[in-house]
Design a protein around this motif. Sequence first.
Motif, PDB file in Angstrom:
ATOM      1  N   ARG A 120     -35.481 -70.843   9.567  1.00  0.00           N
ATOM      2  CA  ARG A 120     -35.417 -70.757   8.108  1.00  0.00           C
ATOM      3  C   ARG A 120     -34.414 -71.743   7.517  1.00  0.00           C
ATOM      4  N   PRO A 121     -33.146 -71.817   8.017  1.00  0.00           N
ATOM      5  CA  PRO A 121     -32.211 -72.806   7.472  1.00  0.00           C
ATOM      6  C   PRO A 121     -32.703 -74.247   7.656  1.00  0.00           C
ATOM      7  N   ILE A 122     -33.327 -74.535   8.796  1.00  0.00           N
ATOM      8  CA  ILE A 122     -33.819 -75.897   9.050  1.00  0.00           C
ATOM      9  C   ILE A 122     -34.923 -76.241   8.067  1.00  0.00           C
ATOM     10  N   GLU A 123     -35.845 -75.299   7.836  1.00  0.00           N
ATOM     11  CA  GLU A 123     -36.951 -75.539   6.908  1.00  0.00           C
ATOM     12  C   GLU A 123     -36.431 -75.722   5.482  1.00  0.00           C
ATOM     13  N   THR A 124     -35.445 -74.913   5.102  1.00  0.00           N
ATOM     14  CA  THR A 124     -34.878 -74.992   3.753  1.00  0.00           C
ATOM     15  C   THR A 124     -34.172 -76.323   3.507  1.00  0.00           C
ATOM     16  N   SER A 125     -33.558 -76.861   4.537  1.00  0.00           N
ATOM     17  CA  SER A 125     -32.732 -78.058   4.383  1.00  0.00           C
ATOM     18  C   SER A 125     -33.404 -79.329   4.875  1.00  0.00           C
ATOM     19  N   LYS A 126     -34.742 -79.322   4.966  1.00  0.00           N
ATOM     20  CA  LYS A 126     -35.471 -80.455   5.541  1.00  0.00           C
ATOM     21  C   LYS A 126     -35.164 -81.764   4.817  1.00  0.00           C
ATOM     22  N   GLU A 127     -35.117 -81.733   3.478  1.00  0.00           N
ATOM     23  CA  GLU A 127     -34.843 -82.957   2.724  1.00  0.00           C
ATOM     24  C   GLU A 127     -33.410 -83.442   2.968  1.00  0.00           C
ATOM     25  N   GLY A 128     -32.466 -82.514   3.035  1.00  0.00           N
ATOM     26  CA  GLY A 128     -31.086 -82.884   3.320  1.00  0.00           C
ATOM     27  C   GLY A 128     -30.923 -83.446   4.717  1.00  0.00           C
ATOM     28  N   ILE A 129     -31.657 -82.894   5.676  1.00  0.00           N
ATOM     29  CA  ILE A 129     -31.622 -83.402   7.050  1.00  0.00           C
ATOM     30  C   ILE A 129     -32.123 -84.848   7.086  1.00  0.00           C
ATOM     31  N   GLY A 130     -33.198 -85.117   6.346  1.00  0.00           N
ATOM     32  CA  GLY A 130     -33.717 -86.476   6.286  1.00  0.00           C
ATOM     33  C   GLY A 130     -32.722 -87.443   5.678  1.00  0.00           C
ATOM     34  N   PHE A 131     -32.016 -86.997   4.641  1.00  0.00           N
ATOM     35  CA  PHE A 131     -31.009 -87.849   3.994  1.00  0.00           C
ATOM     36  C   PHE A 131     -29.886 -88.174   4.966  1.00  0.00           C
ATOM     37  N   ILE A 132     -29.405 -87.177   5.684  1.00  0.00           N
ATOM     38  CA  ILE A 132     -28.289 -87.382   6.609  1.00  0.00           C
ATOM     39  C   ILE A 132     -28.695 -88.295   7.762  1.00  0.00           C
ATOM     40  N   SER A 133     -29.885 -88.103   8.309  1.00  0.00           N
ATOM     41  CA  SER A 133     -30.327 -88.935   9.428  1.00  0.00           C
ATOM     42  C   SER A 133     -30.478 -90.390   9.013  1.00  0.00           C
ATOM     43  N   ASN A 134     -30.687 -90.632   7.714  1.00  0.00           N
ATOM     44  CA  ASN A 134     -30.874 -92.000   7.224  1.00  0.00           C
ATOM     45  C   ASN A 134     -29.563 -92.608   6.729  1.00  0.00           C
ATOM     46  N   LYS A 135     -28.940 -91.983   5.756  1.00  0.00           N
ATOM     47  CA  LYS A 135     -27.766 -92.572   5.095  1.00  0.00           C
ATOM     48  C   LYS A 135     -26.494 -92.467   5.942  1.00  0.00           C
ATOM     49  N   PHE A 136     -26.299 -91.326   6.588  1.00  0.00           N
ATOM     50  CA  PHE A 136     -25.095 -91.176   7.407  1.00  0.00           C
ATOM     51  C   PHE A 136     -25.142 -92.096   8.618  1.00  0.00           C
ATOM     52  N   LEU A 137     -26.351 -92.351   9.086  1.00  0.00           N
ATOM     53  CA  LEU A 137     -26.512 -93.311  10.181  1.00  0.00           C
ATOM     54  C   LEU A 137     -25.953 -94.675   9.790  1.00  0.00           C
ATOM     55  N   ARG A 138     -26.342 -95.158   8.633  1.00  0.00           N
ATOM     56  CA  ARG A 138     -25.885 -96.476   8.172  1.00  0.00           C
ATOM     57  C   ARG A 138     -24.375 -96.506   7.981  1.00  0.00           C
ATOM     58  N   LEU A 139     -23.836 -95.437   7.384  1.00  0.00           N
ATOM     59  CA  LEU A 139     -22.397 -95.362   7.180  1.00  0.00           C
ATOM     60  C   LEU A 139     -21.666 -95.370   8.519  1.00  0.00           C
ATOM     61  N   GLY A 140     -22.183 -94.623   9.493  1.00  0.00           N
ATOM     62  CA  GLY A 140     -21.550 -94.579  10.807  1.00  0.00           C
ATOM     63  C   GLY A 140     -21.543 -95.934  11.492  1.00  0.00           C
ATOM     64  N   ILE A 141     -22.655 -96.668  11.397  1.00  0.00           N
ATOM     65  CA  ILE A 141     -22.718 -97.990  12.020  1.00  0.00           C
ATOM     66  C   ILE A 141     -21.760 -98.961  11.347  1.00  0.00           C
ATOM     67  N   ILE A 142     -21.649 -98.882  10.025  1.00  0.00           N
ATOM     68  CA  ILE A 142     -20.683 -99.728   9.320  1.00  0.00           C
ATOM     69  C   ILE A 142     -19.267 -99.456   9.840  1.00  0.00           C
ATOM     70  N   LEU A 143     -18.899 -98.187   9.913  1.00  0.00           N
ATOM     71  CA  LEU A 143     -17.556 -97.832  10.375  1.00  0.00           C
ATOM     72  C   LEU A 143     -17.348 -98.191  11.842  1.00  0.00           C
ATOM     73  N   LEU A 144     -18.418 -98.200  12.619  1.00  0.00           N
ATOM     74  CA  LEU A 144     -18.308 -98.567  14.027  1.00  0.00           C
ATOM     75  C   LEU A 144     -17.830-100.008  14.186  1.00  0.00           C
ATOM     76  N   GLY A 145     -18.028-100.817  13.150  1.00  0.00           N
ATOM     77  CA  GLY A 145     -17.555-102.195  13.184  1.00  0.00           C
ATOM     78  C   GLY A 145     -16.048-102.311  13.380  1.00  0.00           C
ATOM     79  N   PHE A 146     -15.302-101.296  12.959  1.00  0.00           N
ATOM     80  CA  PHE A 146     -13.851-101.343  13.136  1.00  0.00           C
ATOM     81  C   PHE A 146     -13.448-101.310  14.611  1.00  0.00           C
ATOM     82  N   LYS A 147     -14.376-100.916  15.480  1.00  0.00           N
ATOM     83  CA  LYS A 147     -14.090-100.875  16.911  1.00  0.00           C
ATOM     84  C   LYS A 147     -14.082-102.274  17.524  1.00  0.00           C
ATOM     85  N   LEU A 148     -14.715-103.220  16.839  1.00  0.00           N
ATOM     86  CA  LEU A 148     -14.831-104.586  17.357  1.00  0.00           C
ATOM     87  C   LEU A 148     -13.631-105.427  16.938  1.00  0.00           C
TER      88      LEU A 148
END
Length: 342
Positions: free
Chosen positions: A56-84
């Motif tokens: 039930r929580p997964i079904e309710t939050s499907k749109e939010g899950i899609g947003f996080i898998s897309n936008k947070f991914l990009r933010l994480g990769i940007i921040l990963l640049g500080f490791k280089l």
Amino acid sequence: MKNYGVLRTKGFFIALVLTLICALMGNFLGSQPYLSLIGALVISLILGMVFQVFKRPIETSKEGIGFISNKFLRLGIILLGFKLNLIDLASAGVKTILLAVVVVTGTVSMTYFIARKFGVEKELAILSASGTGICGAAAVMGISPQIKVAESQQARQRENEVLAVAVVAILGTVFTLIEIGIKPLLHLTPTQFGVMTGASLHEIAHAVAAGSSGGPISLDTAIITKLSRVLMLAPAALIIGGWYQKTSPLIAGQEKRHLPIPWFMAGFIIASVIGTFLPIGSATLALLVKAAYLFLGMAMAALGMSVNFRVILQRGKNVFLAAFISSVILLMFTIVVSKTFF
């Protein structure tokens, strides 16, 4: 701004909490001795799959899950640049950078070719090849936005992402143990062993685990060599995205496509420049890298929550075999190169 309207919904808040729990648990478990080979990102992905029991929580939050898998991914990769650290990479010498270019180009091309010969679909072949040749899960998720598929194929593309991540995670762990095991038989210097592990293994965690078994010099060399491959992620995303669009037919009703520019990869490079040349302190850099893995872990958890992993298990045989063959060839190549040129 339409896509950001989801931020005000209850579903996004639920998705935020669930993925944050998975990412925090993944980071903690990934730091434990016996789980460090698997890595925090893959553990977060697995936890996301497990969380599918909360239907039930997964079904309710499907749109939010899609947003996080897309936008947070990009933010994480940007921040990963500080490791280089670009100065450390430059000091490693032309040989190390050249080796990274050859390994990434050769391994991605070879894995893709073998996978296609085994009947693996184009999109899955690209993702598994990128993960094998560049830097594991982060490469899979960094390259995936460059592969534009029809909306009806979005669910299958998420399955492709999870399957590619699973392939590189399993093979990376297996080959880490193999390289540690054959180390006494190879008669490599600490530097040569570090070059071999950094140039052949899939995730940064794998290179660290194997490199550390050869001592401090091997560990430092493994990290630098591996990060040289990570640096290839930005140009690889641009090249693969352009190639994919040129070699893929237009989707019905779609206008002529333009060359995809992965702007978040520009952020990745800018972050590495800032981390290298601005005096922001080692503690701050470490915090930014931790934040990178937190956001990436949340994106991976969101991905795990949104796919049918039973289907993935059914589709994994040929792509796994292709990546395995490619990984064996890569290991043999890096042994020869490390002995000959380092």
